[in-house]
Motif scaffolding. Structure first.
Motif, PDB file in Angstrom:
ATOM      1  N   PHE A 179      37.699  35.557  31.267  1.00  0.00           N
ATOM      2  CA  PHE A 179      36.974  36.238  30.304  1.00  0.00           C
ATOM      3  C   PHE A 179      35.779  36.461  30.428  1.00  0.00           C
ATOM      4  CE2 PHE A 179      40.876  34.892  27.650  1.00  0.00           C
ATOM      5  CZ  PHE A 179      41.409  36.168  27.339  1.00  0.00           C
ATOM      6  N   TRP A 180      35.215  37.564  29.656  1.00  0.00           N
ATOM      7  CA  TRP A 180      33.734  37.547  29.647  1.00  0.00           C
ATOM      8  C   TRP A 180      33.380  38.148  28.321  1.00  0.00           C
ATOM      9  CZ3 TRP A 180      31.135  42.450  29.057  1.00  0.00           C
ATOM     10  CH2 TRP A 180      32.021  43.714  28.967  1.00  0.00           C
ATOM     11  N   GLY A 181      32.315  37.696  28.248  1.00  0.00           N
ATOM     12  CA  GLY A 181      31.565  38.120  26.708  1.00  0.00           C
ATOM     13  C   GLY A 181      30.065  37.786  26.697  1.00  0.00           C
ATOM     14  N   THR A 182      29.491  38.015  25.529  1.00  0.00           N
ATOM     15  CA  THR A 182      28.023  37.638  25.220  1.00  0.00           C
ATOM     16  C   THR A 182      27.562  36.675  24.413  1.00  0.00           C
ATOM     17  OG1 THR A 182      28.363  39.453  23.505  1.00  0.00           O
ATOM     18  CG2 THR A 182      27.568  40.182  25.791  1.00  0.00           C
ATOM     19  N   THR A 183      26.410  36.421  24.306  1.00  0.00           N
ATOM     20  CA  THR A 183      26.018  35.174  23.346  1.00  0.00           C
ATOM     21  C   THR A 183      24.913  36.060  22.382  1.00  0.00           C
ATOM     22  OG1 THR A 183      26.129  33.924  25.188  1.00  0.00           O
ATOM     23  CG2 THR A 183      25.110  32.972  23.254  1.00  0.00           C
ATOM     24  N   GLY A 184      25.369  36.094  21.155  1.00  0.00           N
ATOM     25  CA  GLY A 184      24.333  36.877  20.344  1.00  0.00           C
ATOM     26  C   GLY A 184      24.395  35.982  18.864  1.00  0.00           C
ATOM     27  N   ILE A 185      24.166  36.823  17.884  1.00  0.00           N
ATOM     28  CA  ILE A 185      23.789  36.334  16.535  1.00  0.00           C
ATOM     29  C   ILE A 185      24.972  36.601  15.599  1.00  0.00           C
ATOM     30  CG2 ILE A 185      22.367  36.362  14.422  1.00  0.00           C
ATOM     31  CD1 ILE A 185      19.905  37.135  16.224  1.00  0.00           C
ATOM     32  N   GLY A 186      25.494  35.454  14.979  1.00  0.00           N
ATOM     33  CA  GLY A 186      26.695  35.701  13.895  1.00  0.00           C
ATOM     34  C   GLY A 186      25.684  35.587  12.556  1.00  0.00           C
ATOM     35  N   PHE A 187      26.243  36.281  11.792  1.00  0.00           N
ATOM     36  CA  PHE A 187      25.619  36.461  10.206  1.00  0.00           C
ATOM     37  C   PHE A 187      26.594  37.066   9.279  1.00  0.00           C
ATOM     38  CE2 PHE A 187      25.377  41.264   9.781  1.00  0.00           C
ATOM     39  CZ  PHE A 187      25.641  41.565  11.169  1.00  0.00           C
ATOM     40  N   ASN A 188      26.149  36.855   8.109  1.00  0.00           N
ATOM     41  CA  ASN A 188      27.129  37.190   7.108  1.00  0.00           C
ATOM     42  C   ASN A 188      26.470  38.395   6.256  1.00  0.00           C
ATOM     43  OD1 ASN A 188      28.476  37.086   4.348  1.00  0.00           O
ATOM     44  ND2 ASN A 188      29.171  35.104   5.037  1.00  0.00           N
ATOM     45  N   TRP A 189      27.368  39.302   6.101  1.00  0.00           N
ATOM     46  CA  TRP A 189      26.529  40.561   5.376  1.00  0.00           C
ATOM     47  C   TRP A 189      26.176  40.123   3.952  1.00  0.00           C
ATOM     48  CZ3 TRP A 189      24.719  44.573   7.346  1.00  0.00           C
ATOM     49  CH2 TRP A 189      25.281  45.138   8.665  1.00  0.00           C
ATOM     50  N   ASN A 190      26.767  39.249   3.377  1.00  0.00           N
ATOM     51  CA  ASN A 190      26.270  38.920   1.890  1.00  0.00           C
ATOM     52  C   ASN A 190      24.738  38.634   2.074  1.00  0.00           C
ATOM     53  OD1 ASN A 190      28.849  38.755   0.782  1.00  0.00           O
ATOM     54  ND2 ASN A 190      29.266  36.721   1.282  1.00  0.00           N
ATOM     55  N   ILE A 203      23.719  32.392  12.872  1.00  0.00           N
ATOM     56  CA  ILE A 203      24.077  31.308  14.097  1.00  0.00           C
ATOM     57  C   ILE A 203      23.966  31.858  15.508  1.00  0.00           C
ATOM     58  CG2 ILE A 203      25.671  29.886  12.663  1.00  0.00           C
ATOM     59  CD1 ILE A 203      27.971  31.368  14.074  1.00  0.00           C
ATOM     60  N   GLN A 204      23.540  31.152  16.470  1.00  0.00           N
ATOM     61  CA  GLN A 204      23.908  31.583  17.724  1.00  0.00           C
ATOM     62  C   GLN A 204      25.115  31.359  18.282  1.00  0.00           C
ATOM     63  OE1 GLN A 204      22.358  29.308  20.756  1.00  0.00           O
ATOM     64  NE2 GLN A 204      21.857  30.845  22.373  1.00  0.00           N
ATOM     65  N   GLY A 205      25.904  32.268  18.674  1.00  0.00           N
ATOM     66  CA  GLY A 205      27.544  31.893  19.091  1.00  0.00           C
ATOM     67  C   GLY A 205      27.745  32.855  20.187  1.00  0.00           C
ATOM     68  N   TRP A 206      29.048  32.575  20.708  1.00  0.00           N
ATOM     69  CA  TRP A 206      29.910  33.536  21.299  1.00  0.00           C
ATOM     70  C   TRP A 206      30.483  34.560  20.719  1.00  0.00           C
ATOM     71  CZ3 TRP A 206      30.342  27.969  23.202  1.00  0.00           C
ATOM     72  CH2 TRP A 206      29.221  27.769  24.146  1.00  0.00           C
ATOM     73  N   SER A 207      30.366  35.717  21.504  1.00  0.00           N
ATOM     74  CA  SER A 207      31.338  36.959  20.866  1.00  0.00           C
ATOM     75  C   SER A 207      32.555  36.742  20.272  1.00  0.00           C
ATOM     76  CB  SER A 207      31.182  38.124  21.733  1.00  0.00           C
ATOM     77  OG  SER A 207      31.469  37.590  23.067  1.00  0.00           O
TER      78      SER A 207
END
Ligand code: N2P
Length: 352
Positions: free
Chosen positions: A128-139, A227-231
């Motif tokens: 698989f392939w992917g990216t490492t970005g930012i996870g957030f909560n729309w609240n 958070i920093q996380g995987w897509s």
């Protein structure tokens, strides 16, 4: 009469012994990332081949390498990322792939079949392939946090005091900090790396945890919020809470390709090797690759699987990035001897 009975008896024993010896592989040991396969696939594989897959989990490429270098034997298939394939090839830890034993190899998208870290898939198949970005909560946001500054600028990071998580992954954390600073995520320049280290140390008071296996669950329970996380991990979480989202920041991000590789250790035993080939080929069957993609939400290099992949995955720009986003993505790359410098500065961050 007696003699023929004895002969028959011996014959039966011989037949018994031979059939035992050719009973084939019964187990396959895979060493992989957490939540990185639809568990149903293990069942389907066992139904078809009789081989039971035993899974063990690692949290970073460095942990995988350390475990194998520490002498762990028994792992048949491992899942290193791009730069780690390079390192492992250099260390002669991976079996050479015999493509003639992989019927489904032609299903792979040619974009991925001659990667720089493993020319012509000499040792591994892309998984698989992917990216490492930012996870957030729309609240918490009116507009998506489209900059690493929200994590790495102390002024901004303090808004999420105790609710930030970073991956427990040396190359990924340095990679993001270096990209934010405008440097290469695979720099070998000591001053640049030290700057990235100091950046992480400056925001560390606001970091709840460095976590790579269960970090997305912390987001779900509300323990973390930025958070920093995987897509894919974050997209799967979104299925349980639609307010959770993922963004590739404007400064860019790390992209990676994870790979299925057979260990040298497994290649020494024909039963283990056979099980490993069956596994690699099973995962590349279009129907299986599609089931898997629909479960993990990472981008699949298996072109033939596309008709079976959910439309929402195929058209999701953060999974299959558009050209403009793609241009902002970078591989971590190998850093050679500078690995020691990375490890030292990583320890300095952790022990601060
Ligand atoms: C899956 C982790 C993806 C691995 N949970 C990133 N290289």
């Amino acid at each position: 009469m007696k003699k023929s009975l004895l002969a028959m008896f011996i014959l039966l024993i011989v037949i018994g012994l031979t059939s035992c010896g050719s009973s084939g592989p019964e187990e396959l040991h895979v060493y992989t990332w957490s939540e990185y396969i639809d568990p149903e696939i293990y069942e389907l594989f066992e139904e078809e081949t009789g081989i039971q897959v035993v899974e063990d989990i690692f949290g970073s490429n460095e942990d995988l390498l350390a475990k194998l270098q520490g002498g762990a034997t028994g792992y048949d298939v491992i899942v290193p990322s791009d730069y780690m394939v390079d390192i492992m090839n250099e260390l002669d830890m991976l079996a050479e792939l015999d493509h003639s034993r992989l019927e489904n190899i032609g299903n792979l998208d040619p974009t991925f079949t001659n990667p720089p870290f493993d020319p012509n898939m000499g040792h591994c198949l892309p998984y698989f392939w992917g990216t490492t970005g930012i996870g957030f909560n729309w609240n918490d946001w009116d507009e998506a946090p489209n900059s690493w500054a929200y994590l790495f600028d102390p002024e901004l990071a303090q808004n999420f005091d105790g609710q930030i998580s970073l991956l427990d992954d040396m190359r990924e954390v340095f990679g993001a900090a270096l990209i934010y600073l405008g440097y290469s995520p695979g720099t070998t320049n000591e001053a640049e790396l030290a700057e990235a280290r100091d950046l992480v140390i400056a925001i560390k008071p606001y970091v709840a945890t460095f976590e790579s296996d269960t970090y997305e669950d912390l987001m779900l329970t509300g323990e973390t919020a930025l958070i920093q996380g995987w897509s894919g991990d974050i997209f799967v979480t979104q299925g349980e809470d639609e307010n959770i989202d993922y963004i590739i920041p404007k400064e860019g991000a790390v992209m990676w390709v994870d790979n299925l590789c057979i260990t040298k250790d497994a290649a020494e035993d024909e039963d283990r090797l056979e099980a490993a080939y069956l596994w690699l080929d099973f995962l590349n069957r279009p129907d299986i690759a599609a089931i898997n993609t629909n479960w993990v939400w990472y981008a699949s290099p298996n072109e033939a699987a596309e008709p079976g992949i959910l439309e929402e995955i195929l058209t999701y720009p953060a999974i299959y990035p558009d050209e403009e986003t793609f241009a902002r993505l970078q591989y971590l790359g190998t850093v050679g001897d500078a690995t020691e410098m990375y490890s030292r500065m990583w320890t300095e961050i952790k022990s601060e």
